[in-house]
Write a protein that holds these residues in place. Structure first.
Motif, short mmCIF file in Angstrom:
data_model
loop_
_atom_site.label_atom_id
_atom_site.label_comp_id
_atom_site.label_asym_id
_atom_site.label_seq_id
_atom_site.Cartn_x
_atom_site.Cartn_y
_atom_site.Cartn_z
N ILE A 192 7.48 5.53 23.50
CA ILE A 192 8.60 5.87 22.61
C ILE A 192 8.22 5.63 21.16
O ILE A 192 8.50 6.47 20.29
CB ILE A 192 9.86 5.07 23.00
N PHE A 193 7.56 4.50 20.89
CA PHE A 193 7.13 4.21 19.51
C PHE A 193 6.18 5.29 19.01
O PHE A 193 6.30 5.77 17.88
CB PHE A 193 6.48 2.84 19.43
N SER A 194 5.23 5.70 19.85
CA SER A 194 4.26 6.72 19.44
C SER A 194 4.94 8.04 19.11
O SER A 194 4.66 8.66 18.08
CB SER A 194 3.22 6.93 20.54
N VAL A 195 5.83 8.46 19.99
CA VAL A 195 6.53 9.74 19.77
C VAL A 195 7.40 9.65 18.52
O VAL A 195 7.37 10.55 17.67
CB VAL A 195 7.36 10.12 21.02
N LEU A 196 8.16 8.56 18.40
CA LEU A 196 9.02 8.41 17.22
C LEU A 196 8.21 8.31 15.93
O LEU A 196 8.63 8.80 14.88
CB LEU A 196 9.91 7.18 17.36
N SER A 197 7.04 7.69 15.99
CA SER A 197 6.19 7.59 14.80
C SER A 197 5.74 8.96 14.32
O SER A 197 5.85 9.28 13.14
CB SER A 197 4.96 6.73 15.10
N VAL A 198 5.26 9.77 15.25
CA VAL A 198 4.80 11.11 14.89
C VAL A 198 5.96 11.94 14.35
O VAL A 198 5.85 12.59 13.30
CB VAL A 198 4.12 11.80 16.09
N VAL A 199 7.09 11.90 15.05
CA VAL A 199 8.26 12.68 14.63
C VAL A 199 8.74 12.22 13.25
O VAL A 199 9.03 13.04 12.37
CB VAL A 199 9.38 12.58 15.68
N SER A 200 8.84 10.90 13.05
CA SER A 200 9.36 10.40 11.77
C SER A 200 8.41 10.68 10.62
O SER A 200 8.86 10.99 9.51
CB SER A 200 9.69 8.91 11.86
N VAL A 201 7.10 10.59 10.85
CA VAL A 201 6.14 10.90 9.77
C VAL A 201 6.24 12.37 9.38
O VAL A 201 6.33 12.70 8.19
CB VAL A 201 4.70 10.53 10.19
N PHE A 202 6.27 13.27 10.36
CA PHE A 202 6.38 14.69 10.04
C PHE A 202 7.73 15.02 9.40
O PHE A 202 7.80 15.79 8.44
CB PHE A 202 6.15 15.56 11.27
N LEU A 227 0.84 -1.20 0.00
CA LEU A 227 0.00 0.00 0.00
C LEU A 227 0.88 1.24 0.00
O LEU A 227 0.99 1.94 1.01
CB LEU A 227 -0.90 0.02 1.24
N PRO A 228 1.53 1.55 -1.14
CA PRO A 228 2.48 2.67 -1.14
C PRO A 228 1.80 3.99 -0.82
O PRO A 228 0.72 4.28 -1.30
CB PRO A 228 3.05 2.67 -2.55
N GLY A 229 2.44 4.75 0.00
CA GLY A 229 1.94 6.06 0.38
C GLY A 229 2.97 6.78 1.23
O GLY A 229 2.76 7.87 1.70
N VAL A 230 4.08 6.13 1.44
CA VAL A 230 5.22 6.64 2.20
C VAL A 230 4.79 7.07 3.61
O VAL A 230 5.13 8.14 4.08
CB VAL A 230 5.95 7.78 1.46
N VAL A 231 3.97 6.24 4.27
CA VAL A 231 3.63 6.46 5.66
C VAL A 231 4.15 5.29 6.49
O VAL A 231 4.79 5.48 7.51
CB VAL A 231 2.11 6.62 5.86
N PHE A 232 3.88 4.08 6.02
CA PHE A 232 4.31 2.89 6.75
C PHE A 232 5.83 2.82 6.86
O PHE A 232 6.35 2.25 7.81
CB PHE A 232 3.76 1.61 6.10
N LEU A 233 6.53 3.40 5.91
CA LEU A 233 7.99 3.42 5.96
C LEU A 233 8.48 4.12 7.22
O LEU A 233 9.37 3.63 7.92
CB LEU A 233 8.55 4.11 4.71
N TRP A 234 7.88 5.26 7.53
CA TRP A 234 8.31 6.03 8.70
C TRP A 234 7.93 5.31 9.99
O TRP A 234 8.68 5.37 10.97
CB TRP A 234 7.73 7.44 8.64
N GLY A 249 9.65 12.94 7.68
CA GLY A 249 9.65 12.35 6.34
C GLY A 249 8.82 13.14 5.36
O GLY A 249 9.23 13.37 4.22
N ARG A 250 7.64 13.59 5.79
CA ARG A 250 6.78 14.39 4.90
C ARG A 250 7.44 15.71 4.53
O ARG A 250 7.38 16.13 3.38
CB ARG A 250 5.43 14.65 5.56
N SER A 251 8.05 16.37 5.51
CA SER A 251 8.69 17.65 5.19
C SER A 251 9.91 17.44 4.30
O SER A 251 10.18 18.25 3.41
CB SER A 251 9.08 18.39 6.46
#
Length: 150
Positions: free
Chosen positions: A59-69, A26-33, A71-73
């Motif tokens: 830690i996973f939750s914080v890292l997920s939010v940080v990595s998604v933002f 399911l490409p969308g460059v979200v699961f990667l982060w 990665g998107r930027s």
């Protein structure tokens, strides 16, 4: 609920692999982060094996939010290049070419046939069926045309 599950580094590494699998399916460059965040948590748990599962999820939750933002930027500043510059802009490939009107221009609109497809065209002239027009641009599914000067 989670007391019976062993939250060790392997769980996070397997979760990272599963998330990479989701990214491929399911490409969308979200699961990667999210996979990167999971792998980082796996590394942290490898170093600190006595960490509680609650702290691991925080830690996973914080890292997920940080990595998604992050990665998107990054992708916004460095968009992925493609060899086909007109990908998903089908009308753009016809700009600069000449075609024959298959219907009269009425109220500035008419039609041309390209291959087996009829395209709606818009122009500021009174063209007749059979006139050759020059495609100058596209606006969604409507091609902008000008009179072809002989």
């Amino acid at each position: 609920m989670f007391e019976d599950i062993v939250f060790n580094h392997w769980l996070w590494f397997v979760a990272a692999l599963a998330l990479i699998g989701f990214e491929v399916a399911l490409p969308g460059v979200v699961f990667l982060w999210l996979a990167i965040a999971s792998a980082i948590v796996g590394l942290i748990v490898l170093v600190l094996p006595d960490m509680s599962w609650e702290m691991q999820f925080v830690i996973f939750s914080v890292l997920s939010v940080v990595s998604v933002f992050a990665g998107r930027s990054y992708l916004k500043k460095h968009p992925l290049e493609t060899e086909d510059t007109n990908l998903n802009r089908r009308g753009a490939q016809y700009i600069g070419h000449n075609y024959t009107l298959v219907s009269d221009m009425e109220n500035g609109e008419g039609k041309i046939k390209i291959g087996d497809t009829l395209w709606k065209v818009r122009g500021e002239f009174a063209g007749k069926t059979g006139d050759v027009v020059h495609v100058t641009g596209s606006d969604g599914v409507i091609l902008m045309v000008a009179e072809k000067l002989s």
